[in-house]
Write an enzyme that holds these catalytic residues in place. Sequence first.
Site, PDB file in Angstrom:
ATOM      1  N   CYS A   1       0.907  -8.112  10.877  1.00 32.97           N
ATOM      2  CA  CYS A   1       0.841  -6.839  10.161  1.00 32.97           C
ATOM      3  C   CYS A   1      -0.134  -5.858  10.811  1.00 32.97           C
ATOM      4  O   CYS A   1       0.149  -4.659  10.907  1.00 32.97           O
ATOM      5  CB  CYS A   1       0.461  -7.075   8.703  1.00 32.97           C
ATOM      6  SG  CYS A   1       1.699  -8.040   7.787  1.00 32.97           S
TER       7      CYS A   1
ATOM      8  N   ASP B   1      -3.465  -6.083   3.449  1.00 33.16           N
ATOM      9  CA  ASP B   1      -3.092  -7.409   2.920  1.00 33.16           C
ATOM     10  C   ASP B   1      -4.258  -8.386   2.767  1.00 33.16           C
ATOM     11  O   ASP B   1      -4.140  -9.566   3.110  1.00 33.16           O
ATOM     12  CB  ASP B   1      -2.011  -8.043   3.801  1.00 33.16           C
ATOM     13  CG  ASP B   1      -0.797  -7.152   3.975  1.00 33.16           C
ATOM     14  OD1 ASP B   1      -0.685  -6.154   3.251  1.00 33.16           O
ATOM     15  OD2 ASP B   1       0.028  -7.455   4.848  1.00 33.16           O
TER      16      ASP B   1
ATOM     17  N   LYS C   1       4.223  -3.984  -0.274  1.00 32.81           N
ATOM     18  CA  LYS C   1       5.162  -3.893   0.839  1.00 32.81           C
ATOM     19  C   LYS C   1       5.806  -5.252   1.079  1.00 32.81           C
ATOM     20  O   LYS C   1       5.257  -6.291   0.707  1.00 32.81           O
ATOM     21  CB  LYS C   1       4.479  -3.394   2.113  1.00 32.81           C
ATOM     22  CG  LYS C   1       3.443  -4.335   2.734  1.00 32.81           C
ATOM     23  CD  LYS C   1       2.813  -3.681   3.960  1.00 32.81           C
ATOM     24  CE  LYS C   1       1.769  -4.567   4.623  1.00 32.81           C
ATOM     25  NZ  LYS C   1       2.322  -5.738   5.306  1.00 32.81           N
TER      26      LYS C   1
END
Length: 313
Positions: free
Chosen positions: A251, A157, A218
């Site tokens: 995450c 990310d 995602k």
Amino acid sequence: MECIGLTLGYSSGLQYSPICSTDRFSRFCTVAPSLNDPRVCTHSHDTAPGIMADGHSHNNHVPVLLSFSAFSRPSSVPVGSGYEVLIQKFLSIYGRQIDLHRKFMIQLYSDEWAQYIDLPKGFLISEKCKLRFVPLETDVTVLGNLIPATTVFFCCDMQERFRPAIKYFGDIISVGQRLLQGARILGIPVIVSEQYPKGLGSTVQEMDLTGARLVFPKTKFSMVLPEAEAALADLPGVRSVVLFGVETHVCIQQTALDLLARGFEVHMVADSTSSRSMMDRMFALEVSIIFSCIYLNVYFHLFIFIFFYIFIN
């Protein structure tokens, strides 16, 4: 406190100082090979007032029942004994039965809850009580060296919308670039996730994803989703995952835990992961110590990788 399998990376202004787990989590220790030298977390607040057990003291000593595994033995310790004294007492009684490669914690029997609870912070013995020495469920993991043929990089990310919010974002991007460059030189597969790219944008332009094995969107915290698991299944020799990106406490942490649960060694790049809050980042790295992740200094390890790659070829 000695942290097993821990290498800290410092660069780009990011700093991490390991804090003993007692500040936020249950106390634990790792027993050293010498029974007289347990790796025990020591604190000045061990002599501070704490929660006391029930019973009565006698002649400056307190009767205690010390249990380990299926065994229980009555003993006594001086009034005011703290965590370190109790560790020594358990070792003197059960030393031969204790697996020196495991982590342990002490629990106190609570009459209020009618079960054992984690030893309270700042606990001092003043009255009769029952204690037990409990191995943690997770064994101490001995992490191996990184080998290009058995390693995959997970980039999590690194997206444009996070740029103004994440601390030291420019610095972790710079380190991430070097990781991707090293991966291309060494032929290490790279798997990249993007959190809801329609709303948060794609991976920042500075990160050259040329040759990445997989770039996938995602909407969950963890990268360990069917797409990534399928990619890992196509790499049967992989046992080590080098993990970097944002956010450390969300995450990254969830991905690390999911990978560990699947039997992978997880190597988190400390100077290429961050959060909006440095406190969140710090505690996330602390949790990862407990769960046997290892932190890399990217510059040192890339140098070693590239040196041996050139030498071998």
